[in-house]
Design a protein around this motif. Structure first.
Motif, PDB file in Angstrom:
ATOM      1  N   ILE A 314     -14.492 -10.707   4.854  1.00  0.00           N
ATOM      2  CA  ILE A 314     -13.034 -10.838   4.817  1.00  0.00           C
ATOM      3  C   ILE A 314     -12.507 -10.427   3.443  1.00  0.00           C
ATOM      4  CG2 ILE A 314     -11.125 -12.491   4.926  1.00  0.00           C
ATOM      5  CD1 ILE A 314     -12.249 -11.892   7.634  1.00  0.00           C
ATOM      6  N   ALA A 317     -12.717  -6.736   3.250  1.00  0.00           N
ATOM      7  CA  ALA A 317     -11.671  -6.100   4.050  1.00  0.00           C
ATOM      8  C   ALA A 317     -10.363  -6.064   3.280  1.00  0.00           C
ATOM      9  CB  ALA A 317     -11.493  -6.860   5.362  1.00  0.00           C
ATOM     10  N   LEU A 319      -9.920  -6.459  -0.054  1.00  0.00           N
ATOM     11  CA  LEU A 319     -10.054  -5.594  -1.231  1.00  0.00           C
ATOM     12  C   LEU A 319      -9.991  -4.130  -0.830  1.00  0.00           C
ATOM     13  CD1 LEU A 319     -12.923  -7.310  -3.250  1.00  0.00           C
ATOM     14  CD2 LEU A 319     -10.568  -7.016  -4.002  1.00  0.00           C
ATOM     15  N   GLY A 320     -10.598  -3.817   0.308  1.00  0.00           N
ATOM     16  CA  GLY A 320     -10.684  -2.440   0.775  1.00  0.00           C
ATOM     17  C   GLY A 320      -9.337  -1.812   1.067  1.00  0.00           C
ATOM     18  N   VAL A 321      -8.350  -2.618   1.486  1.00  0.00           N
ATOM     19  CA  VAL A 321      -7.029  -2.033   1.721  1.00  0.00           C
ATOM     20  C   VAL A 321      -6.169  -2.121   0.463  1.00  0.00           C
ATOM     21  CG1 VAL A 321      -6.991  -2.388   4.200  1.00  0.00           C
ATOM     22  CG2 VAL A 321      -6.054  -4.153   2.701  1.00  0.00           C
ATOM     23  N   GLY A 322      -6.785  -2.570  -0.647  1.00  0.00           N
ATOM     24  CA  GLY A 322      -6.060  -2.531  -1.907  1.00  0.00           C
ATOM     25  C   GLY A 322      -5.365  -3.818  -2.281  1.00  0.00           C
ATOM     26  N   ALA A 323      -5.845  -4.952  -1.758  1.00  0.00           N
ATOM     27  CA  ALA A 323      -5.268  -6.223  -2.187  1.00  0.00           C
ATOM     28  C   ALA A 323      -5.815  -6.553  -3.572  1.00  0.00           C
ATOM     29  CB  ALA A 323      -5.637  -7.322  -1.206  1.00  0.00           C
ATOM     30  N   SER A 324      -4.961  -7.174  -4.389  1.00  0.00           N
ATOM     31  CA  SER A 324      -5.450  -7.605  -5.702  1.00  0.00           C
ATOM     32  C   SER A 324      -6.272  -8.870  -5.498  1.00  0.00           C
ATOM     33  CB  SER A 324      -4.284  -7.876  -6.641  1.00  0.00           C
ATOM     34  OG  SER A 324      -3.545  -8.980  -6.176  1.00  0.00           O
ATOM     35  N   GLN A 327      -4.235 -11.672  -4.389  1.00  0.00           N
ATOM     36  CA  GLN A 327      -3.814 -11.563  -2.982  1.00  0.00           C
ATOM     37  C   GLN A 327      -4.960 -11.877  -2.044  1.00  0.00           C
ATOM     38  OE1 GLN A 327      -2.263  -7.591  -3.401  1.00  0.00           O
ATOM     39  NE2 GLN A 327      -0.169  -8.261  -3.038  1.00  0.00           N
ATOM     40  N   HIS A 332      -5.918 -14.703   1.892  1.00  0.00           N
ATOM     41  CA  HIS A 332      -6.966 -14.729   2.917  1.00  0.00           C
ATOM     42  C   HIS A 332      -7.941 -15.887   2.741  1.00  0.00           C
ATOM     43  CE1 HIS A 332      -5.858 -10.858   4.615  1.00  0.00           C
ATOM     44  NE2 HIS A 332      -5.551 -10.520   3.383  1.00  0.00           N
TER      45      HIS A 332
ATOM     46  N   ASN B  64     -14.687   3.884  -4.512  1.00  0.00           N
ATOM     47  CA  ASN B  64     -13.418   3.137  -4.564  1.00  0.00           C
ATOM     48  C   ASN B  64     -13.549   1.898  -5.439  1.00  0.00           C
ATOM     49  OD1 ASN B  64     -14.885   1.502  -2.886  1.00  0.00           O
ATOM     50  ND2 ASN B  64     -13.217   1.140  -1.449  1.00  0.00           N
ATOM     51  N   MET B  66     -15.489  -0.555  -5.425  1.00  0.00           N
ATOM     52  CA  MET B  66     -15.805  -1.857  -4.829  1.00  0.00           C
ATOM     53  C   MET B  66     -16.925  -2.534  -5.613  1.00  0.00           C
ATOM     54  SD  MET B  66     -13.973  -2.931  -2.310  1.00  0.00           S
ATOM     55  CE  MET B  66     -14.838  -3.926  -1.097  1.00  0.00           C
ATOM     56  N   VAL B  94      -6.889  -1.546  -7.805  1.00  0.00           N
ATOM     57  CA  VAL B  94      -6.078  -1.916  -6.643  1.00  0.00           C
ATOM     58  C   VAL B  94      -5.343  -0.693  -6.108  1.00  0.00           C
ATOM     59  CG1 VAL B  94      -4.047  -3.226  -5.954  1.00  0.00           C
ATOM     60  CG2 VAL B  94      -5.858  -4.336  -7.270  1.00  0.00           C
ATOM     61  N   ARG B  97      -7.762   1.789  -4.485  1.00  0.00           N
ATOM     62  CA  ARG B  97      -8.227   1.435  -3.142  1.00  0.00           C
ATOM     63  C   ARG B  97      -7.170   1.690  -2.077  1.00  0.00           C
ATOM     64  NH1 ARG B  97     -10.418  -3.783  -5.569  1.00  0.00           N
ATOM     65  NH2 ARG B  97     -12.202  -2.979  -6.724  1.00  0.00           N
ATOM     66  N   ALA B  98      -5.924   1.795  -2.500  1.00  0.00           N
ATOM     67  CA  ALA B  98      -4.902   2.189  -1.541  1.00  0.00           C
ATOM     68  C   ALA B  98      -5.049   3.681  -1.221  1.00  0.00           C
ATOM     69  CB  ALA B  98      -3.513   1.902  -2.109  1.00  0.00           C
ATOM     70  N   VAL B 100      -8.075   5.305  -1.571  1.00  0.00           N
ATOM     71  CA  VAL B 100      -9.413   5.506  -1.031  1.00  0.00           C
ATOM     72  C   VAL B 100      -9.729   4.331  -0.117  1.00  0.00           C
ATOM     73  CG1 VAL B 100     -11.832   5.883  -1.616  1.00  0.00           C
ATOM     74  CG2 VAL B 100     -10.051   6.658  -3.178  1.00  0.00           C
ATOM     75  N   GLY B 101      -9.493   4.512   1.175  1.00  0.00           N
ATOM     76  CA  GLY B 101      -9.712   3.428   2.127  1.00  0.00           C
ATOM     77  C   GLY B 101     -11.180   3.259   2.435  1.00  0.00           C
ATOM     78  N   MET B 102     -11.511   2.100   2.988  1.00  0.00           N
ATOM     79  CA  MET B 102     -12.915   1.854   3.269  1.00  0.00           C
ATOM     80  C   MET B 102     -13.086   1.142   4.603  1.00  0.00           C
ATOM     81  SD  MET B 102     -15.814   0.582   0.720  1.00  0.00           S
ATOM     82  CE  MET B 102     -17.519   0.765   1.148  1.00  0.00           C
ATOM     83  N   PHE B 110      -9.123  -9.050   9.975  1.00  0.00           N
ATOM     84  CA  PHE B 110      -8.667 -10.360   9.515  1.00  0.00           C
ATOM     85  C   PHE B 110      -8.469 -11.244  10.741  1.00  0.00           C
ATOM     86  CE2 PHE B 110      -6.489  -7.522   6.299  1.00  0.00           C
ATOM     87  CZ  PHE B 110      -7.429  -7.744   5.318  1.00  0.00           C
ATOM     88  N   LYS B 112      -6.242 -12.477  12.183  1.00  0.00           N
ATOM     89  CA  LYS B 112      -4.801 -12.469  12.421  1.00  0.00           C
ATOM     90  C   LYS B 112      -4.547 -11.571  13.627  1.00  0.00           C
ATOM     91  CE  LYS B 112      -3.807 -12.600   7.529  1.00  0.00           C
ATOM     92  NZ  LYS B 112      -2.780 -12.595   6.581  1.00  0.00           N
ATOM     93  N   TYR B 120      -0.895  -5.418   7.091  1.00  0.00           N
ATOM     94  CA  TYR B 120      -1.198  -6.086   5.814  1.00  0.00           C
ATOM     95  C   TYR B 120      -1.190  -5.119   4.630  1.00  0.00           C
ATOM     96  CZ  TYR B 120      -3.433  -8.857   2.250  1.00  0.00           C
ATOM     97  OH  TYR B 120      -3.698  -9.503   1.083  1.00  0.00           O
ATOM     98  N   GLY B 121      -1.923  -4.019   4.749  1.00  0.00           N
ATOM     99  CA  GLY B 121      -1.998  -3.069   3.648  1.00  0.00           C
ATOM    100  C   GLY B 121      -0.635  -2.523   3.265  1.00  0.00           C
ATOM    101  N   ILE B 124       1.494  -5.243   1.457  1.00  0.00           N
ATOM    102  CA  ILE B 124       1.231  -5.589   0.053  1.00  0.00           C
ATOM    103  C   ILE B 124       1.558  -4.428  -0.882  1.00  0.00           C
ATOM    104  CG2 ILE B 124      -0.478  -7.396   0.510  1.00  0.00           C
ATOM    105  CD1 ILE B 124      -2.656  -5.366  -0.136  1.00  0.00           C
ATOM    106  N   HIS B 125       1.521  -3.198  -0.350  1.00  0.00           N
ATOM    107  CA  HIS B 125       1.869  -2.071  -1.209  1.00  0.00           C
ATOM    108  C   HIS B 125       3.339  -1.701  -1.123  1.00  0.00           C
ATOM    109  CE1 HIS B 125      -2.285  -1.512  -2.211  1.00  0.00           C
ATOM    110  NE2 HIS B 125      -2.634  -1.360  -0.960  1.00  0.00           N
ATOM    111  N   ARG B 174      -6.611   0.187  10.262  1.00  0.00           N
ATOM    112  CA  ARG B 174      -6.122  -0.596   9.133  1.00  0.00           C
ATOM    113  C   ARG B 174      -6.319   0.185   7.829  1.00  0.00           C
ATOM    114  NH1 ARG B 174      -9.229  -6.037   8.335  1.00  0.00           N
ATOM    115  NH2 ARG B 174     -10.853  -4.597   7.679  1.00  0.00           N
TER     116      ARG B 174
END
Lengths: 430, 265
Positions: A314, A317, A319-324, A327, A332, B64, B66, B94, B97-98, B100-102, B110, B112, B120-121, B124-125, B174
């Motif tokens: 989680i 996931a 971090l991968g979409v760019g959450a700080s 966040q 999460h 990215n 990670m 941060v 990573r927006a 370079v997706g993964m 999630f 949700k 979500y992505g 937040i952006h 996503r």
């Protein structure tokens, strides 16, 4: 492996396995037997505890009352002199009306007969008349708790066969009681006073209101302090703190803190909160602060465990979409850990609710006859009230102590039930 | 294979998107990636293959950043995207990573709703100005993730309730909802059954039109099926890199040949 018979070597292996199988099965049965025995013993203990408390405590949930028609004699009670007046004489007169055998001029006999009234009876009557002075000159019907020995007699806790000189009630008093009982003046009702009255020296008037409110205020203070601080500390340590010697040191100390005996926290609270900060004694606010010291390590440990249990996938996931980092943690990880956090918090609060020693040290075992209206009024708490009652010599407090224990256990069971409910309701499958 | 050959010719005409120069990655004392140099082409599917523990995932996660989340991990050398070093001080991971997706090995939606997973992505952006904008982003992403038709009637059902293959396509949707330029996929089909795998592979092929895709895979067949360029990693070294066609039919390095033919790995 069904066609194993084809090779002789394989056969011997099978035989060896079969030979050892019986031994392995026996070991397993023995282990299971031990397990069942352990659980049975644990349940037996629990049963003994509950049974002993219920057996002595259930009688305290009923209270024996006396109901009389009272003529509020203007000769004894003058509207101008209120709240003063000879209320006890008025009560005695009403009692004697029911007891024609008692000679009204025999002062000793009258005194013995009027012993059936609880000490609070005349004050109840006074309060009623002060509230409505027009009752003077009228006859009012009033139900009052009887004093402790008569209550014991009704509940058959006082043995009529005991020699008179060893009994708390003499033959004449018992005869009076029987006469009143036959006349239907003695009744038994659900003892609501146990919850709605504050403490009293007289068992028939003593109730848990002060202790319940004291515990409520103390727990509220404890929760408001320990919950945010505990979560804050746990989130920082688990998610943000660098893993080095300092954080290891802090972690070890938090675990140690959870194991510190509660009486030590009491002494600390006494010297710091009361001695150094000058906060008042016996107040739930200080009790709550002390309990918060004890509950915080529990909450920190539970929160960290709950945060750890959130799967790394989680976090990745998010971090991968760019959450700080922030966040990820607050969007999460913390929400997903919340059921575990709440469960840990409720269990910590349940522990705090039952905690006695630190509250004794900060004076929450004082004799206080009014319920606290705020966390800054002197009060007792449920466990310290049990402690006080268990220490009291009057017979009536024996069953009340057990009743108070049952009330405390009920609250603890309720809190644990809420914890279990939350855990199962929010349990997620990843 | 004839088909692939034409594709690889197209690819060689493309620009370089990601360029790694002398990249070293350390986990504590372990030297996990040794001196990797590679040029990854734009709008191409590049496959990283190699035996377990060869460093292909580690290298992918360097693209990215990670690996930043692992305390003991250290990256040296330069990784440039569009000529800009992503390990530069002024690059915020941060923000990176927006771009370079993964997509991860195990589908990790999630817990949700499907809608919220995608939203979500962009949320937040700050990519959507209004609810309508967001609806549009969600629909477009789900369509590109080739899952729109399956979920359009239950956008507010939990994403975790989908099947494994659907969850993985949801995760791809996503990842592309933030409009990245590069899409990194770490063994995206290893937890999926063959039917779901073929759906995801088909999707990867479509994604090539818009994105630069880098995929780590255990399956050589998969690499042959979906990629135009292949890099073979062995013990932390990039042994051979070239068009997928060449790697599989005409490997230059004996180690590549051994791996392809099943003798090592």
């Amino acid at each position: 492996m069904t066609d194993i018979s084809s090779g002789s070597l394989l056969l011997t292996t099978t035989d060896k396995v079969r030979a050892s199988l019986a031994k392995r099965h026996r070991k397993q049965r023995i282990l299971q037997g031990f397990g069942i025995a352990a659980i049975s013993i644990a349940f037996l203990m629990l049963f003994i505890l509950l049974w002993s408390q219920i057996a002595t405590g259930y009688k305290a949930f009923m209270q024996t009352n006396i109901t009389l028609d009272i003529y509020v004699d203007p000769a004894e009670i003058n509207v101008d002199r209120l709240p003063r007046g000879d209320f006890d004489d008025v009560l005695t007169a009403a009692l004697l009306e029911k007891l024609p055998n008692v000679d009204a001029t025999d002062r000793a006999a009258v005194r013995e007969a009027s012993g059936i009234f609880s000490n609070g009876a005349q004050f109840d009557l006074r309060d009623r008349i002060v509230e409505d002075p027009s009752l003077i000159g009228q006859t009012i019907n009033m139900r009052m708790p009887v004093s402790d020995p008569y209550d014991q007699l009704y509940k058959e806790l006082l043995d009529r066969e005991t020699p008179e000189e060893l009994r708390r009630l003499n033959d004449l008093q018992i005869a009076n009681y029987d006469q009143l009982l036959d006349a239907g003046a003695i009744t038994s009702k659900l003892n609501t006073g146990l919850i709605t009255n504050a403490d009293s020296r007289f068992p028939e008037l003593a109730g848990l209101k002060g202790a319940l409110l004291g515990s409520f205020w103390a727990l509220l203070v404890c929760f408001l302090i320990a919950f945010p601080l505990g979560i804050g500390a746990a989130v920082y340590l688990e998610e943000f703190a660098p893993k080095n010697k300092i954080s290891d040191f802090i972690e070890v100390n938090i675990n140690n803190l959870a194991a510190v005996p509660s009486v030590v926290f009491g002494l600390l609270a006494l010297s710091v909160f009361i001695g150094l900060f000058g906060l008042p004694r016996s107040v739930p606010f200080v009790g709550g602060l002390t309990l918060a010291l004890m509950t915080m390590p529990t909450i920190i440990i539970a929160t960290r465990a709950a945060l750890k249990a959130v799967p790394p996938s989680i976090r990745e996931a998010a971090l991968g979409v760019g959450a700080s980092k922030q966040q990820v943690v607050f969007g999460h990880v913390v929400p997903l850990a919340m059921p575990g956090i709440l469960t840990g918090t409720i269990i910590g609060l349940a522990q705090a609710l039952g905690e006695t020693a630190p509250l004794l040290l900060i004076g929450m075992n004082a004799f206080i006859t009014s319920a606290p209206g705020s966390p800054f009024d002197s009060a007792t708490a449920l466990p310290t009230q049990i402690f006080i009652w268990a220490d009291s010599p009057e017979r009536g407090f024996v069953s009340r102590t057990s009743a108070a224990i049952l009330v405390l256990l009920t609250f603890l069971i309720m809190m644990n039930a809420i914890a279990i409910y939350l855990r199962s309701k929010f349990e997620r499958k990843w | 294979m004839d088909d692939l050959r034409t594709v690889s010719k197209d690819v060689d005409a493309n620009n370089t998107k990601i360029s790694a120069k002398n990249v070293q990655v350390y986990y504590g004392d372990t030297h996990a990636i040794k001196d990797v140099n590679v040029e990854i082409k734009e709008r191409t599917v590049t496959a990283f293959i190699g035996p377990s523990g060869c460093g292909k995932s580690t290298f992918l996660r360097s693209i990215n950043r990670m690996n930043d989340t692992i305390d003991i991990c250290r990256v040296e050398g330069d990784i440039l995207i569009d000529g800009k070093d992503i390990y530069d001080r002024d690059i915020d991971p941060v923000q990176l990573r927006a771009r370079v997706g993964m997509v991860f090995q195990k589908p990790n939606p999630f817990p949700k709703s499907i809608y919220d997973n995608i939203a979500y992505g962009p949320k937040i952006h700050g990519l959507a100005k209004s609810k309508a904008d967001m609806d549009e982003i969600v629909e477009k992403s789900l369509r590109r993730g080739a899952i729109w038709n399956e979920v359009k009637d239950r956008l507010h059902a939990p994403g975790t309730g989908l099947s494994g293959g659907q969850q993985q396509r949801l995760c791809i949707a996503r990842a592309i909802a933030t409009e990245p330029e590069v899409l990194l996929m770490d063994e995206p089909c290893s937890a999926l059954d063959p039917i779901a795998t073929s759906q995801v592979e088909e999707l990867i092929d479509q994604l090539r039109e818009n994105y630069t895709v880098v995929i780590v895979t255990h399956s050589m067949q998969q690499a042959a099926r979906v990629s135009q360029k292949t890099a073979f990693f062995h013990l932390g070294n990039l042994v051979e890199y070239g068009s997928t066609d060449d790697i599989f039919t005409n490997p230059k390095d004996p180690r590549t040949e051994s791996y392809i033919s099943g003798r090592i790995g």
